[in-house]
Scaffold this motif. Structure first.
Motif, PDB file in Angstrom:
ATOM      1  N   LEU A  11       0.971  -1.232  -0.001  1.00 51.80           N
ATOM      2  CA  LEU A  11       0.070  -0.139  -0.029  1.00 51.80           C
ATOM      3  C   LEU A  11       0.866   1.280   0.001  1.00 51.80           C
ATOM      4  O   LEU A  11       0.652   2.129  -0.807  1.00 51.80           O
ATOM      5  CB  LEU A  11      -1.096   0.049   1.175  1.00 51.80           C
ATOM      6  CG  LEU A  11      -1.856   1.290   1.207  1.00 51.80           C
ATOM      7  CD1 LEU A  11      -2.673   1.414   0.069  1.00 51.80           C
ATOM      8  CD2 LEU A  11      -2.538   1.492   2.575  1.00 51.80           C
ATOM      9  N   ALA A  12       1.855   1.610   1.033  1.00 52.14           N
ATOM     10  CA  ALA A  12       2.603   2.616   0.947  1.00 52.14           C
ATOM     11  C   ALA A  12       3.342   2.662  -0.247  1.00 52.14           C
ATOM     12  O   ALA A  12       3.434   4.105  -0.608  1.00 52.14           O
ATOM     13  CB  ALA A  12       3.474   2.532   2.280  1.00 52.14           C
ATOM     14  N   VAL A  15       1.087   3.942  -3.076  1.00 50.71           N
ATOM     15  CA  VAL A  15       0.607   5.319  -2.947  1.00 50.71           C
ATOM     16  C   VAL A  15       1.821   6.412  -3.290  1.00 50.71           C
ATOM     17  O   VAL A  15       1.511   7.479  -3.841  1.00 50.71           O
ATOM     18  CB  VAL A  15       0.057   5.629  -1.542  1.00 50.71           C
ATOM     19  CG1 VAL A  15       0.059   6.993  -1.109  1.00 50.71           C
ATOM     20  CG2 VAL A  15      -1.291   4.853  -1.157  1.00 50.71           C
ATOM     21  N   GLU A  18       2.020   6.495  -7.220  1.00 49.53           N
ATOM     22  CA  GLU A  18       0.959   7.386  -7.644  1.00 49.53           C
ATOM     23  C   GLU A  18       1.507   8.831  -7.438  1.00 49.53           C
ATOM     24  O   GLU A  18       1.119   9.652  -8.611  1.00 49.53           O
ATOM     25  CB  GLU A  18      -0.337   7.106  -6.920  1.00 49.53           C
ATOM     26  CG  GLU A  18      -1.093   5.932  -7.111  1.00 49.53           C
ATOM     27  CD  GLU A  18      -1.790   6.155  -8.594  1.00 49.53           C
ATOM     28  OE1 GLU A  18      -2.449   7.049  -8.895  1.00 49.53           O
ATOM     29  OE2 GLU A  18      -1.869   5.181  -9.363  1.00 49.53           O
ATOM     30  N   SER A  28      -5.676   8.432  -4.326  1.00 48.97           N
ATOM     31  CA  SER A  28      -5.508   8.483  -3.113  1.00 48.97           C
ATOM     32  C   SER A  28      -5.056   7.393  -2.234  1.00 48.97           C
ATOM     33  O   SER A  28      -5.281   6.011  -2.897  1.00 48.97           O
ATOM     34  CB  SER A  28      -6.885   9.070  -2.384  1.00 48.97           C
ATOM     35  OG  SER A  28      -7.794   8.215  -2.489  1.00 48.97           O
ATOM     36  N   GLU A  29      -4.801   7.395  -1.162  1.00 51.92           N
ATOM     37  CA  GLU A  29      -4.521   6.015  -0.145  1.00 51.92           C
ATOM     38  C   GLU A  29      -5.657   5.088  -0.250  1.00 51.92           C
ATOM     39  O   GLU A  29      -5.707   3.988  -0.432  1.00 51.92           O
ATOM     40  CB  GLU A  29      -3.925   6.405   1.107  1.00 51.92           C
ATOM     41  CG  GLU A  29      -3.767   5.259   2.002  1.00 51.92           C
ATOM     42  CD  GLU A  29      -2.907   5.529   3.101  1.00 51.92           C
ATOM     43  OE1 GLU A  29      -3.307   4.537   4.086  1.00 51.92           O
ATOM     44  OE2 GLU A  29      -2.519   6.449   3.449  1.00 51.92           O
ATOM     45  N   ARG A  33      -6.197   1.431  -1.780  1.00 50.88           N
ATOM     46  CA  ARG A  33      -6.285   0.255  -0.778  1.00 50.88           C
ATOM     47  C   ARG A  33      -7.511  -0.296  -1.295  1.00 50.88           C
ATOM     48  O   ARG A  33      -7.554  -1.603  -1.465  1.00 50.88           O
ATOM     49  CB  ARG A  33      -6.860   0.822   0.516  1.00 50.88           C
ATOM     50  CG  ARG A  33      -7.096  -0.126   1.478  1.00 50.88           C
ATOM     51  CD  ARG A  33      -7.476   0.520   3.010  1.00 50.88           C
ATOM     52  NE  ARG A  33      -6.426   0.809   3.688  1.00 50.88           N
ATOM     53  CZ  ARG A  33      -6.306   2.153   3.992  1.00 50.88           C
ATOM     54  NH1 ARG A  33      -7.144   3.219   3.617  1.00 50.88           N
ATOM     55  NH2 ARG A  33      -5.093   2.373   4.523  1.00 50.88           N
TER      56      ARG A  33
END
Length: 142
Positions: A11-12, A15, A18, A28-29, A33
């Motif tokens: 995930l991190a 992001v 992106e 967005s996060e 997700r």
């Protein structure tokens, strides 16, 4: 360089990818997700032990759509986008897709060239799709 399915711990890094690749148009996060938790084929390209790129592919009723493809700007032009695209096409085939569609900013010549070299052809134009910029819809039979 390897391509693998994304996992929750990506995930991190995704992001961050992106933000680096899409700036104010980045997902967005929460959106990233949702991609990871959804029914998508989300693929991560690793180079030198870090996430260097990723792609997200959706398959519905025999049609695949390349929803996102991104490679860190400083690592572009090294074949990573081509590797991600090939992995996305393979994932779409594995999920039963007969064709793949994508949308690309009509002014993004490098991306259009990559898609054309990979067998995609323009089939439509969406006027003003990207905040006033046109999008090309491209298709490839699988």
């Amino acid at each position: 360089m390897t391509v693998r399915p994304a996992v929750d711990t990506d995930l991190a890094p995704l992001v961050a990818l992106e933000a680096a690749c899409f700036g104010s148009e980045a997902w967005s996060e929460v959106q990233v997700r949702e991609e990871l938790a959804g029914d998508r084929a989300v693929l991560v390209l690793e180079a030198a032990g870090q996430a260097a790129g990723y792609a997200s592919v959706s398959v519905v009723a025999g049609d695949a759509e390349l929803l996102r493809i991104a490679v860190r700007p400083e690592l572009r032009r090294e074949g990573m986008g081509r590797a991600l695209l090939a992995a996305g096409v393979a994932a779409a085939r594995e999920r039963g897709a007969c064709r793949m569609l994508l949308e690309v900013d009509a002014g993004n010549r490098p991306a259009i060239a990559l898609y054309a070299a990979s067998g995609f052809a323009p089939i439509a134009r969406r006027r003003g799709y990207y905040r006033g910029r046109d999008a090309l819809v491209m298709e490839r039979e699988l």
